[in-house]
Design a protein around this motif. Sequence first.
Motif, PDB file in Angstrom:
ATOM      1  N   ALA A  10       0.849  -1.187   0.000  1.00  0.00           N
ATOM      2  CA  ALA A  10       0.000   0.000   0.000  1.00  0.00           C
ATOM      3  C   ALA A  10       0.887   1.241   0.000  1.00  0.00           C
ATOM      4  CB  ALA A  10      -0.915   0.013   1.219  1.00  0.00           C
ATOM      5  N   ILE A  11       0.553   2.183  -0.866  1.00  0.00           N
ATOM      6  CA  ILE A  11       1.270   3.448  -0.944  1.00  0.00           C
ATOM      7  C   ILE A  11       0.276   4.563  -0.633  1.00  0.00           C
ATOM      8  CG2 ILE A  11       2.614   5.022  -2.395  1.00  0.00           C
ATOM      9  CD1 ILE A  11       3.364   2.526  -4.112  1.00  0.00           C
ATOM     10  N   THR A  12       0.506   5.251   0.467  1.00  0.00           N
ATOM     11  CA  THR A  12      -0.334   6.386   0.852  1.00  0.00           C
ATOM     12  C   THR A  12       0.401   7.652   0.441  1.00  0.00           C
ATOM     13  OG1 THR A  12      -1.168   5.137   2.745  1.00  0.00           O
ATOM     14  CG2 THR A  12      -1.548   7.514   2.755  1.00  0.00           C
ATOM     15  N   TYR A  13      -0.274   8.497  -0.327  1.00  0.00           N
ATOM     16  CA  TYR A  13       0.363   9.686  -0.898  1.00  0.00           C
ATOM     17  C   TYR A  13      -0.477  10.930  -0.619  1.00  0.00           C
ATOM     18  CZ  TYR A  13      -3.224   9.290  -4.422  1.00  0.00           C
ATOM     19  OH  TYR A  13      -4.444   9.231  -5.038  1.00  0.00           O
ATOM     20  N   CYS A  14       0.165  12.081  -0.622  1.00  0.00           N
ATOM     21  CA  CYS A  14      -0.509  13.355  -0.358  1.00  0.00           C
ATOM     22  C   CYS A  14      -1.121  13.912  -1.640  1.00  0.00           C
ATOM     23  CB  CYS A  14       0.481  14.362   0.235  1.00  0.00           C
ATOM     24  SG  CYS A  14      -0.247  15.980   0.574  1.00  0.00           S
ATOM     25  N   THR A  15      -2.429  14.110  -1.610  1.00  0.00           N
ATOM     26  CA  THR A  15      -3.110  14.696  -2.775  1.00  0.00           C
ATOM     27  C   THR A  15      -2.819  16.195  -2.882  1.00  0.00           C
ATOM     28  OG1 THR A  15      -5.120  15.047  -1.490  1.00  0.00           O
ATOM     29  CG2 THR A  15      -4.977  13.007  -2.756  1.00  0.00           C
ATOM     30  N   GLN A  16      -2.618  16.870  -1.746  1.00  0.00           N
ATOM     31  CA  GLN A  16      -2.318  18.299  -1.748  1.00  0.00           C
ATOM     32  C   GLN A  16      -0.954  18.576  -2.389  1.00  0.00           C
ATOM     33  OE1 GLN A  16      -2.658  18.448   2.522  1.00  0.00           O
ATOM     34  NE2 GLN A  16      -4.449  19.797   2.410  1.00  0.00           N
ATOM     35  N   CYS A  17      -0.047  17.626  -2.272  1.00  0.00           N
ATOM     36  CA  CYS A  17       1.311  17.771  -2.811  1.00  0.00           C
ATOM     37  C   CYS A  17       1.409  17.257  -4.251  1.00  0.00           C
ATOM     38  CB  CYS A  17       2.299  17.004  -1.943  1.00  0.00           C
ATOM     39  SG  CYS A  17       2.308  17.514  -0.210  1.00  0.00           S
ATOM     40  N   ASN A  18       0.312  16.716  -4.781  1.00  0.00           N
ATOM     41  CA  ASN A  18       0.273  16.167  -6.141  1.00  0.00           C
ATOM     42  C   ASN A  18       1.260  15.018  -6.340  1.00  0.00           C
ATOM     43  OD1 ASN A  18      -1.765  17.943  -7.168  1.00  0.00           O
ATOM     44  ND2 ASN A  18      -0.216  19.561  -7.163  1.00  0.00           N
ATOM     45  N   TRP A  19       1.294  14.092  -5.385  1.00  0.00           N
ATOM     46  CA  TRP A  19       2.208  12.966  -5.452  1.00  0.00           C
ATOM     47  C   TRP A  19       1.572  11.700  -6.027  1.00  0.00           C
ATOM     48  CZ3 TRP A  19       4.403  14.098   0.060  1.00  0.00           C
ATOM     49  CH2 TRP A  19       5.339  15.135  -0.034  1.00  0.00           C
ATOM     50  N   LEU A  20       0.398  11.827  -6.649  1.00  0.00           N
ATOM     51  CA  LEU A  20      -0.254  10.665  -7.255  1.00  0.00           C
ATOM     52  C   LEU A  20       0.625  10.009  -8.311  1.00  0.00           C
ATOM     53  CD1 LEU A  20      -2.552   8.710  -7.900  1.00  0.00           C
ATOM     54  CD2 LEU A  20      -3.545  10.492  -9.349  1.00  0.00           C
ATOM     55  N   LEU A  21       1.205  10.799  -9.212  1.00  0.00           N
ATOM     56  CA  LEU A  21       2.018  10.208 -10.279  1.00  0.00           C
ATOM     57  C   LEU A  21       3.234   9.467  -9.717  1.00  0.00           C
ATOM     58  CD1 LEU A  21       1.882  12.914 -13.078  1.00  0.00           C
ATOM     59  CD2 LEU A  21       0.646  10.749 -12.931  1.00  0.00           C
ATOM     60  N   ARG A  22       3.846  10.021  -8.685  1.00  0.00           N
ATOM     61  CA  ARG A  22       4.987   9.356  -8.046  1.00  0.00           C
ATOM     62  C   ARG A  22       4.544   8.021  -7.444  1.00  0.00           C
ATOM     63  NH1 ARG A  22       9.691  11.684  -5.905  1.00  0.00           N
ATOM     64  NH2 ARG A  22       8.759  13.728  -6.202  1.00  0.00           N
ATOM     65  N   ALA A  23       3.412   8.022  -6.742  1.00  0.00           N
ATOM     66  CA  ALA A  23       2.894   6.799  -6.130  1.00  0.00           C
ATOM     67  C   ALA A  23       2.530   5.764  -7.193  1.00  0.00           C
ATOM     68  CB  ALA A  23       1.682   7.121  -5.261  1.00  0.00           C
ATOM     69  N   ALA A  24       1.908   6.220  -8.271  1.00  0.00           N
ATOM     70  CA  ALA A  24       1.516   5.310  -9.352  1.00  0.00           C
ATOM     71  C   ALA A  24       2.748   4.720 -10.044  1.00  0.00           C
ATOM     72  CB  ALA A  24       0.633   6.038 -10.360  1.00  0.00           C
ATOM     73  N   TRP A  25       3.778   5.523 -10.215  1.00  0.00           N
ATOM     74  CA  TRP A  25       5.013   5.039 -10.832  1.00  0.00           C
ATOM     75  C   TRP A  25       5.637   3.954  -9.960  1.00  0.00           C
ATOM     76  CZ3 TRP A  25      10.034   5.781  -8.776  1.00  0.00           C
ATOM     77  CH2 TRP A  25      11.058   5.287  -9.589  1.00  0.00           C
TER      78      TRP A  25
END
Length: 102
Positions: A10-25
């Motif tokens: 599981a990868i929990t990422y900050c939406t406010q920081c726009n880290w979705l692409l990093r988490a998806a990668w």
Amino acid sequence: MSAAGKPRLAITYCTQCNWLLRAAWMAQETLSTFGTELGEVTLIPGTGGIFEITMDGQLVWERKRDGGFPDARQIKQLVRDVVDPDRDLGHLDRPAKREAAD
């Protein structure tokens, strides 16, 4: 553990920081290496600068604690250590040329 007793990443990422692409990668990198050895890879949106990686609920990487984000080599080694500790990751397990020269 999840599907058929296989490990859950599981990868929990900050939406406010726009880290979705990093988490998806990172999810894509682990899936491309471990494929069917993982039972589940989950992306969990969060806030407040969170970036955490857990394996079966155990924290293996935390951005603030560990000083940033893991690179592909680090995440694959962390996952390997849980999924199949004896597995050789080839060039990822060899010291970088820079390190070997020291």
